[in-house]
Enzyme design. Structure first.
Site, PDB file in Angstrom:
ATOM      1  CG  ASN A   7       0.110   2.911  -4.949  1.00  0.00           C
ATOM      2  OD1 ASN A   7       0.401   1.718  -4.837  1.00  0.00           O
ATOM      3  ND2 ASN A   7       0.320   3.776  -3.982  1.00  0.00           N
ATOM      4  CG  HIS A  10      -2.876  -2.799  -2.760  1.00  0.00           C
ATOM      5  ND1 HIS A  10      -2.459  -3.141  -1.490  1.00  0.00           N
ATOM      6  CD2 HIS A  10      -3.446  -1.585  -2.648  1.00  0.00           C
ATOM      7  CE1 HIS A  10      -2.790  -2.173  -0.654  1.00  0.00           C
ATOM      8  NE2 HIS A  10      -3.378  -1.213  -1.328  1.00  0.00           N
ATOM      9  CG  HIS A  51       4.548   3.374   0.989  1.00  0.00           C
ATOM     10  ND1 HIS A  51       3.507   3.501   1.877  1.00  0.00           N
ATOM     11  CD2 HIS A  51       5.668   3.725   1.671  1.00  0.00           C
ATOM     12  CE1 HIS A  51       3.980   3.916   3.049  1.00  0.00           C
ATOM     13  NE2 HIS A  51       5.287   4.042   2.952  1.00  0.00           N
ATOM     14  NE  ARG A  53       3.747   0.001   5.363  1.00  0.00           N
ATOM     15  CZ  ARG A  53       2.894   0.909   5.841  1.00  0.00           C
ATOM     16  NH1 ARG A  53       2.099   1.553   5.014  1.00  0.00           N
ATOM     17  NH2 ARG A  53       2.831   1.162   7.113  1.00  0.00           N
ATOM     18  NE  ARG A  57       2.396  -3.172   6.139  1.00  0.00           N
ATOM     19  CZ  ARG A  57       1.617  -2.336   6.828  1.00  0.00           C
ATOM     20  NH1 ARG A  57       0.437  -2.000   6.345  1.00  0.00           N
ATOM     21  NH2 ARG A  57       1.986  -1.847   7.983  1.00  0.00           N
ATOM     22  CD  GLU A  78       2.723   6.514  -1.948  1.00  0.00           C
ATOM     23  OE1 GLU A  78       2.551   5.649  -1.069  1.00  0.00           O
ATOM     24  OE2 GLU A  78       1.831   6.878  -2.710  1.00  0.00           O
ATOM     25  CB  THR A 109      -6.753  15.245  12.837  1.00  0.00           C
ATOM     26  OG1 THR A 109      -5.993  16.436  12.740  1.00  0.00           O
ATOM     27  CG2 THR A 109      -7.507  15.153  14.123  1.00  0.00           C
ATOM     28  CD  GLU A 159      -0.629  11.606  -3.241  1.00  0.00           C
ATOM     29  OE1 GLU A 159       0.526  11.481  -3.733  1.00  0.00           O
ATOM     30  OE2 GLU A 159      -1.373  10.643  -3.002  1.00  0.00           O
ATOM     31  CG  HIS A 199      -5.760   6.875   0.938  1.00  0.00           C
ATOM     32  ND1 HIS A 199      -4.657   6.111   1.239  1.00  0.00           N
ATOM     33  CD2 HIS A 199      -6.799   6.303   1.565  1.00  0.00           C
ATOM     34  CE1 HIS A 199      -5.006   5.130   2.045  1.00  0.00           C
ATOM     35  NE2 HIS A 199      -6.304   5.217   2.248  1.00  0.00           N
TER      36      HIS A 199
HETATM   37  N1  PXP Z   1      -1.385   8.286  -2.271  1.00  0.00           N
HETATM   38  C1  PXP Z   1      -0.666   7.895  -1.195  1.00  0.00           C
HETATM   39  C2  PXP Z   1       0.262   8.876  -0.575  1.00  0.00           C
HETATM   40  C3  PXP Z   1      -0.784   6.596  -0.679  1.00  0.00           C
HETATM   41  O1  PXP Z   1      -0.053   6.230   0.389  1.00  0.00           O
HETATM   42  C4  PXP Z   1      -1.645   5.689  -1.328  1.00  0.00           C
HETATM   43  C5  PXP Z   1      -1.754   4.288  -0.848  1.00  0.00           C
HETATM   44  O2  PXP Z   1      -2.334   4.233   0.367  1.00  0.00           O
HETATM   45  C6  PXP Z   1      -2.360   6.135  -2.439  1.00  0.00           C
HETATM   46  C7  PXP Z   1      -2.215   7.441  -2.884  1.00  0.00           C
HETATM   47  C8  PXP Z   1      -3.275   5.227  -3.183  1.00  0.00           C
HETATM   48  O3  PXP Z   1      -4.387   4.903  -2.424  1.00  0.00           O
HETATM   49  P1  PXP Z   1      -5.405   3.812  -2.967  1.00  0.00           P
HETATM   50  O4  PXP Z   1      -4.673   2.512  -2.998  1.00  0.00           O
HETATM   51  O5  PXP Z   1      -6.516   3.850  -1.965  1.00  0.00           O
HETATM   52  O6  PXP Z   1      -5.827   4.241  -4.329  1.00  0.00           O
END
Ligand code: PXP
Length: 246
Positions: A7, A10, A51, A53, A57, A78, A109, A159, A199
């Site tokens: 991913n 960032h 992602h 968004r 952002r 995503e 939740t 996922e 995540h």
């Molecule tokens: N999976 C999904 C669906 C996400 O939205 C994210 C980013 O928040 C991640 C995985 C990757 O999470 P992380 O950046 O904490 O590794």
């Protein structure tokens, strides 16, 4: 072998911190998420995840189109479960879309997509993707009702949200959260779903996460991008892949 979905959101977060406008117009801006994706692939990433968004952002539309053009592995988009994002995905044709919650009412939740509460919209999105040959993954909590409905609505992939487990890692609820994930993986597999997770996975908790049954792919962003600041992205990807599979 467990696959790695890298991913790269960032990387775009850092770019946007300085070049908010320039990134949508083009030009020499850094750091470039597409370059990062290509280096990540070279180091063994099995797919690239972004992602897009609604508030744009971090990742911009232009990034996604460039990725579609340039990457050699698979593109996992995503996105929120909205008609606008569905239309975008149908044009883009990523290999997979992962439906994630963006609005308060779509969140369950623990923070995964509330498929139960948004059944109609989620089904419409899955149906549109299935008809276009795009696989849909639902980002959900390891909750039996959510997993069973995902299968019933025809999503081929789930996922499982590892965020609650990652947050509890140094606390008393870790074993309980891990057990929830374990049972979630087993149930999803029983129902014929492909089981991904993501995540909050990092270089420490991966030692336990990788022991979850039936895992196909892990989507990991923050920890790899963070480590890349010190080691470079290729070493950061290589090291995670080793830890995922040994
Ligand atoms: N999976 C999904 C669906 C996400 O939205 C994210 C980013 O928040 C991640 C995985 C990757 O999470 P992380 O950046 O904490 O590794």
């Amino acid at each position: 072998m467990i696959l790695l979905g890298l991913n790269i959101d960032h990387c775009a977060t850092v770019r946007q911190a300085r070049y908010r406008d320039a990134a949508t117009r083009g030009g020499a801006v850094e750091p470039d998420p597409v370059t990062l994706a290509l280096l990540g692939e070279r180091a063994g990433a099995d797919g690239i995840t972004v992602h897009l968004r609604e508030d744009r952002r971090h990742i911009q539309e232009r990034d996604v189109w460039r990725l579609r053009e340039d990457i050699a592995t698979r593109l996992n988009l995503e996105m929120a479960c909205t008609p606008a994002m569905t239309a975008f995905a149908l044009k883009l044709k990523p290999e997979t879309v992962c439906i994630v919650p963006e609005n308060r009412q779509e969140i369950s939740t623990e923070g995964g997509l509330d498929v139960v509460g948004n059944r109609k919209a989620v089904r419409a999105c899955i149906d549109a993707m299935n008809a276009a040959g795009i696989q849909t993954s639902l980002f959900i909590d390891p909750d039996e009702a959510q997993i069973e409905l995902a299968a019933k609505l025809g999503a081929p992939i789930v996922e499982l949200h590892t965020g609650a487990y990652a947050n509890a890692y140094f606390g008393q609820k870790r074993a309980k959260e891990f057990q929830r994930l374990r049972l979630g993986c087993v149930r999803a597999h029983e129902l014929g779903l492909t089981v991904n997770a993501g995540h909050g996975i990092n270089y420490v908790n991966i030692a336990e996460v990788r022991t979850l049954p039936h895992l196909h792919e892990l989507n990991i962003g923050h920890s790899i991008i963070s480590r890349a600041l010190f080691t470079g992205i290729e070493e950061a990807v290589r090291e995670m892949r080793v830890r995922m599979n040994t």
